[in-house]
Each structure stands twice: as C-alpha cells, then as structure tokens.
Design an enzyme around this catalytic site. Sequence first.
Site, short mmCIF file in Angstrom:
data_model
loop_
_atom_site.label_atom_id
_atom_site.label_comp_id
_atom_site.label_asym_id
_atom_site.label_seq_id
_atom_site.Cartn_x
_atom_site.Cartn_y
_atom_site.Cartn_z
N SER A 204 0.84 -1.19 0.00
CA SER A 204 0.00 0.00 0.00
C SER A 204 0.88 1.25 0.00
O SER A 204 1.69 1.45 -0.91
CB SER A 204 -0.95 -0.05 1.20
OG SER A 204 -1.91 0.98 1.13
N ASP A 279 -9.32 -6.12 -3.89
CA ASP A 279 -8.97 -4.88 -3.19
C ASP A 279 -10.03 -3.83 -3.50
O ASP A 279 -10.21 -3.43 -4.65
CB ASP A 279 -7.59 -4.40 -3.65
CG ASP A 279 -7.05 -3.26 -2.82
OD1 ASP A 279 -7.85 -2.56 -2.16
OD2 ASP A 279 -5.82 -3.05 -2.83
N HIS A 309 -7.32 -5.73 0.24
CA HIS A 309 -6.24 -4.75 0.38
C HIS A 309 -5.23 -5.17 1.44
O HIS A 309 -4.02 -5.09 1.23
CB HIS A 309 -6.82 -3.38 0.74
CG HIS A 309 -5.79 -2.30 0.77
ND1 HIS A 309 -5.12 -1.88 -0.36
CD2 HIS A 309 -5.28 -1.57 1.79
CE1 HIS A 309 -4.25 -0.93 -0.04
NE2 HIS A 309 -4.34 -0.72 1.26
#
Length: 384
Positions: A204, A279, A309
């Site tokens: 991320s 995600d 995610h």
Amino acid sequence: MAPPTLPSDRHLGFTSVKSLGPLLTLILWKFWRLCGAAILILILLYWLYGGFLIFILLCITVLGGAYHYQDSLLYYPEQPESARVFVQAPSSVGLPSENVILTAKDGVQLAAYFIKQPPSQLGRVPTFLFLHGNAGNIGHRLHNAQALYRHCGFNILLVEYRGYGKSHGSPSEAGLYLDAQAAFEFLLDRRDIDKNKIIVFGRSLGGAVATYLAASPAYVDKIMALIIENTFTSIPHMAQLMFAGARTLPYFCFKNKYLTFQEIRKVRAPTLFLSGLADQLIPPRMMMELYQACSSSLKHIETFQGGTHNGTWMCYGYYERISCFIHYVLQPGQQPGLPLSQPIPVSASDESGATGSALLPSVLRSDKEANSIGQLPLRTVGNR
C-alpha cells in the site's frame, strides 16, 4: 495453523468513504482550535471593509487549513487506538530478533525489529526490508513476517515510520522517504548479512515508499529486488477516485503526492507486483498500470482472486510466488519452471474463513514472447 484475524480494510489502509464524516469533523475541530485568533481578525476585517475581502481571506484560510491537514486523511498511526502505546514483540510469535534504533538523516529516531535467521543461514539468505501501510505499527505485521521467515527463509527488517509506534517525529512524504533510506543504510552497514541480497518490499503506502527508494540514484544499483503489493499510482489519482472535485486540482494543491507511477519508470531492479483483485480500496488496475510502466528488465505480476487490500498475504500460493521469483533472480541461468529446492507449505484464508494447505510446485513458466522482452508471464492465483 489458520492465519490470525486481521482488522478490516476500513481500519487499515486507505480510508473508505464511510469514514470521511468523522475525519472532516476532526479536521474542523483542530482547525477551530488553532485558527480562533485568525477568525476573530477576519470578523473584524469584515466589519471594517465589507464582504468581498472577508470572503477572499476566508477562502485562503480554509484552503491553507485543508492543505495542512491532508496528513490526517492519509496517515493513521493511532489506529487501532493502542498503536502508539503497545507494539507487539517478535518473541511473542517465536521470532529471534534485535530491537534496533535507527536515526534518519534529519535526526529523527526510528524503532525497528531485525528478525534474524540462525547464524548458519544469516549471512547466506536474502534480507527483506518490510515497509508497511499507512496504519498501525510493525507489531501488527508480525504474523506476516513470521510466514516470510519460515516459508521464504528471509532475514527481515521491520522499520517503523516516524510518528508510528515507538518512533519519534510525525509522518510526512519527505520524512517517510528518509526513514526508508535510514533502514537501507542500516542494512548496508551490517557485517553479518549478504549486502548483495537485499529485497525491498512495500505494501500500500509502503509500496510507494519502496518504489521511491528503489528509484533513488544512491540505491538503484544496490537493491537485489523490489516487491510491491496493492500500491497506488499516486495520491492525486486516489483523491480523484474519492472526491469528484479533486479532478480539477493541480498537483501543487496536494501536500503528499507519492508519484509512484513516475518513480517506477526509474527502477532497474527485478520487480514483482502482487495484486489482490478483491482490493476495494486501491483499484487493482493501478497495479497493472505500475507493472506496465516499470522499466526493469525483469518484471512479473501475480494476481490473487480473493486478495483484499490487507489480506492478500493470506491468499493461497502467496509465499511460493515470492520464493519462486527470488529463486529466479538469484539463479537467472535456470529456467523459471524449475522447482524450488524445498517445497513451501502454504496456509491461506479467504474472506469466508476457509483455510487450506499444500506442498506447492513452482508455477513460474517460461514464455517465449515474455522472455524476449525480459518479462515473466502474468498469472492469476485463486484461493483454495
């Protein structure tokens, strides 16, 4: 062993639309406390000069406050609530480690865990620099680190960003870049590891930081491999997805930019992209865009059908994909379809809680067209 239950994507990773109300309330509350005197001055000016001037000044003040508090929309060092108070130790999950204090170039002190393989392996195996997402602390990544340690056989450096966990300072884009550099310099200074086998990993927000590090002239030729997972192309692009009005804003309006789509073009190290197709925070298409833009002569993307995610690391085959890629990087003369010296047992969990395990063979297959341009073929891995 079934993987632990993680906090939901709403608490880790990028904020969802549902959380915007409380965040905006927090911003307005802080803005009111800090700018009370300014508001009184504006009221006085309104009384003296009329409405147009006060309108202009109010717009400038509000925009300045919004620019300053963009950090509150991106960085979540206090989620969950105890994240700045309690950081779980590696020993709690059976990992041998050193507690490390790093000092960034600007003097900020950072906490880190260096998780070491046994002495007979420490100097031979790759070392994995782990850069996490925008919430929680390094203790929340220990179960992921434990699996990397056992299934992939890496040394692991978990570094805490400034303003997170037990680290000092407050987070910022420039600051996080300095933190990653401090962590990498720490590894280069160690005498007990192979400095030619350093893998930089980011998930991320950490993927943006990792990409910047791998693209930096000082480190571009010192990184053995780059791995990024569920990463965005840029913060302005993410803002455009969440706020309709953000499409008209120029880049200078964004305090944090993280222009990953530009930095990835400078990367030379072999690069693995790990993309969870479930995600719901960062569109998987952004990972494909980064893969396509990457200038590395050896790049590969793995997609996971059930990967969320924050849960892609629990998908079936995740650790084997990493091991196969690193195995190929270390021994490029071999065909990528050759099996690993030791099959990797993988435990995975999907969103329904179903689990499975298997001894998996290598699945990296040679592809004539892909190999002709230095790329390994794309694969999609489903949960089982």
